[in-house]
Write an enzyme that holds these catalytic residues in place. Structure first.
Site, PDB file in Angstrom:
ATOM      1  N   GLY A  46       0.861  -1.180   0.000  1.00  0.00           N
ATOM      2  CA  GLY A  46       0.000   0.000   0.000  1.00  0.00           C
ATOM      3  C   GLY A  46       0.889   1.218   0.000  1.00  0.00           C
ATOM      4  O   GLY A  46       1.851   1.281  -0.766  1.00  0.00           O
ATOM      5  N   GLU A  47       0.609   2.129   0.883  1.00  0.00           N
ATOM      6  CA  GLU A  47       1.428   3.345   0.985  1.00  0.00           C
ATOM      7  C   GLU A  47       2.011   3.379   2.396  1.00  0.00           C
ATOM      8  O   GLU A  47       1.283   3.559   3.369  1.00  0.00           O
ATOM      9  CB  GLU A  47       0.540   4.563   0.704  1.00  0.00           C
ATOM     10  CG  GLU A  47       1.303   5.824   0.459  1.00  0.00           C
ATOM     11  CD  GLU A  47       2.361   5.689  -0.633  1.00  0.00           C
ATOM     12  OE1 GLU A  47       2.050   5.201  -1.734  1.00  0.00           O
ATOM     13  OE2 GLU A  47       3.521   6.057  -0.361  1.00  0.00           O
ATOM     14  N   SER A  48       3.326   3.185   2.491  1.00  0.00           N
ATOM     15  CA  SER A  48       3.927   3.018   3.815  1.00  0.00           C
ATOM     16  C   SER A  48       3.753   4.247   4.708  1.00  0.00           C
ATOM     17  O   SER A  48       3.592   4.121   5.923  1.00  0.00           O
ATOM     18  CB  SER A  48       5.402   2.643   3.693  1.00  0.00           C
ATOM     19  OG  SER A  48       6.097   3.588   2.930  1.00  0.00           O
ATOM     20  N   CYS A  78       6.057  -5.507   0.431  1.00  0.00           N
ATOM     21  CA  CYS A  78       6.204  -4.203  -0.239  1.00  0.00           C
ATOM     22  C   CYS A  78       6.161  -3.043   0.774  1.00  0.00           C
ATOM     23  O   CYS A  78       7.113  -2.869   1.514  1.00  0.00           O
ATOM     24  CB  CYS A  78       5.175  -4.067  -1.349  1.00  0.00           C
ATOM     25  SG  CYS A  78       5.715  -2.887  -2.584  1.00  0.00           S
ATOM     26  N   ARG A 105      12.828   3.186  -0.707  1.00  0.00           N
ATOM     27  CA  ARG A 105      11.457   3.183  -1.260  1.00  0.00           C
ATOM     28  C   ARG A 105      11.442   3.518  -2.754  1.00  0.00           C
ATOM     29  O   ARG A 105      12.287   4.269  -3.235  1.00  0.00           O
ATOM     30  CB  ARG A 105      10.603   4.209  -0.520  1.00  0.00           C
ATOM     31  CG  ARG A 105      10.431   3.904   0.941  1.00  0.00           C
ATOM     32  CD  ARG A 105       9.677   5.012   1.642  1.00  0.00           C
ATOM     33  NE  ARG A 105       8.362   5.188   1.073  1.00  0.00           N
ATOM     34  CZ  ARG A 105       7.621   6.278   1.258  1.00  0.00           C
ATOM     35  NH1 ARG A 105       8.080   7.274   1.989  1.00  0.00           N
ATOM     36  NH2 ARG A 105       6.432   6.367   0.716  1.00  0.00           N
ATOM     37  N   ILE A 131       5.620  -3.627  -7.713  1.00  0.00           N
ATOM     38  CA  ILE A 131       4.856  -2.391  -7.955  1.00  0.00           C
ATOM     39  C   ILE A 131       5.411  -1.305  -7.027  1.00  0.00           C
ATOM     40  O   ILE A 131       5.255  -1.400  -5.811  1.00  0.00           O
ATOM     41  CB  ILE A 131       3.353  -2.589  -7.657  1.00  0.00           C
ATOM     42  CG1 ILE A 131       2.792  -3.771  -8.457  1.00  0.00           C
ATOM     43  CG2 ILE A 131       2.571  -1.313  -7.937  1.00  0.00           C
ATOM     44  CD1 ILE A 131       1.400  -4.213  -8.030  1.00  0.00           C
ATOM     45  N   ARG A 132       6.038  -0.315  -7.588  1.00  0.00           N
ATOM     46  CA  ARG A 132       6.696   0.745  -6.787  1.00  0.00           C
ATOM     47  C   ARG A 132       7.441   0.097  -5.605  1.00  0.00           C
ATOM     48  O   ARG A 132       7.315   0.510  -4.450  1.00  0.00           O
ATOM     49  CB  ARG A 132       5.669   1.769  -6.283  1.00  0.00           C
ATOM     50  CG  ARG A 132       5.037   2.555  -7.432  1.00  0.00           C
ATOM     51  CD  ARG A 132       4.306   3.776  -6.963  1.00  0.00           C
ATOM     52  NE  ARG A 132       3.299   3.458  -5.980  1.00  0.00           N
ATOM     53  CZ  ARG A 132       3.202   4.025  -4.782  1.00  0.00           C
ATOM     54  NH1 ARG A 132       4.048   4.958  -4.438  1.00  0.00           N
ATOM     55  NH2 ARG A 132       2.255   3.679  -3.964  1.00  0.00           N
ATOM     56  N   HIS A 168       4.781  -8.787  -4.526  1.00  0.00           N
ATOM     57  CA  HIS A 168       3.396  -9.006  -4.070  1.00  0.00           C
ATOM     58  C   HIS A 168       2.926 -10.440  -4.316  1.00  0.00           C
ATOM     59  O   HIS A 168       2.206 -10.696  -5.289  1.00  0.00           O
ATOM     60  CB  HIS A 168       2.453  -8.058  -4.818  1.00  0.00           C
ATOM     61  CG  HIS A 168       2.568  -6.635  -4.401  1.00  0.00           C
ATOM     62  ND1 HIS A 168       1.858  -6.092  -3.356  1.00  0.00           N
ATOM     63  CD2 HIS A 168       3.334  -5.633  -4.889  1.00  0.00           C
ATOM     64  CE1 HIS A 168       2.162  -4.826  -3.214  1.00  0.00           C
ATOM     65  NE2 HIS A 168       3.061  -4.519  -4.136  1.00  0.00           N
ATOM     66  N   GLU A 170       0.585 -11.938  -3.005  1.00  0.00           N
ATOM     67  CA  GLU A 170      -0.892 -12.007  -2.897  1.00  0.00           C
ATOM     68  C   GLU A 170      -1.577 -11.704  -4.232  1.00  0.00           C
ATOM     69  O   GLU A 170      -2.787 -11.861  -4.349  1.00  0.00           O
ATOM     70  CB  GLU A 170      -1.381 -11.047  -1.794  1.00  0.00           C
ATOM     71  CG  GLU A 170      -1.323  -9.569  -2.111  1.00  0.00           C
ATOM     72  CD  GLU A 170       0.071  -8.951  -2.012  1.00  0.00           C
ATOM     73  OE1 GLU A 170       1.066  -9.696  -1.880  1.00  0.00           O
ATOM     74  OE2 GLU A 170       0.168  -7.718  -2.097  1.00  0.00           O
TER      75      GLU A 170
END
Ligand code: GLN
Length: 188
Positions: A46-48, A78, A105, A131-132, A168, A170
């Protein structure tokens, strides 16, 4: 046995689907009382920075740090990997310091630069989706390297009760890493 999935932000539902397929009970965790009900915890992608703020607001940060020190299994993917690091090159957010790695990051670029790389996990191919994604730029001797990319960068790491992946799992149908975390939870 109940696997907790941190559900403050990010792709927690995808992790839940994977554990559902493996017929393992899960608990979405948004509070300390929900966390207390679990045998292990996944911190999703997600967004850390967003997850970090919510961890502080809910006091889950302290609860996670305390339980991790007692051997409670934690898996960060991630953004989750960034959060469990000992150190983050960008110095933001403040990490939970659960595993002796340093991460950087967004190392592989923006969303549009997402990619899939075939890596080896337990000697067999695994399609890893980045992803990023953060890069693990440094690690200490206690770190077990479970998977590397073609250039030798570790992307799946473990130290005692802590598991981390920069990709990821998942988002694929390959559930071997989820199975590994179930084993870690059963054998804690
Ligand atoms: N780059 C994101 C961050 O810094 C992580 C991306 C992800 O979890 N897919 O939090």
């Amino acid at each position: 046995m109940k696997i907790g999935i941190l559900a403050l932000q990010g792709d927690f539902h995808e992790h839940q689907n994977c554990f559902n397929k493996l017929s393992v009970e899960t608990q979405l965790v948004k509070s300390v009382s929900e966390f207390d009900n679990c045998d292990s915890l996944v911190i999703p992608g997600g967004e850390s920075t967003a997850i970090s703020k919510l961890l502080v607001n809910t006091k889950l940060d302290k609860a996670i740090i305390e339980k991790a020190s007692e051997g409670f299994p934690i898996w960060g993917t991630c953004a989750g990997l960034i959060l469990i690091s000992n150190q983050i090159i960008e110095n933001d957010p403040v990490p939970l310091k659960l595993i002796n790695i340093t991460t950087s990051r967004n190392y592989y670029g923006r969303q549009i630069d997402s990619f899939v790389e075939k890596i080896l996990f337990e000697k067999e191919n695994f399609e890893a989706i980045f992803i990023r994604a953060p890069k693990i730029v440094d690690f200490e001797k206690d770190i077990e390297l479970l998977s590397l990319t073609h250039d030798g960068t570790p992307v799946a790491v473990k130290s005692k009760n802590i598991l981390g992946t920069s990709f990821h799992p998942e988002l694929t149908d390959d559930l071997r890493i989820h199975k590994m975390f179930i084993d870690m939870t059963e054998n804690k």
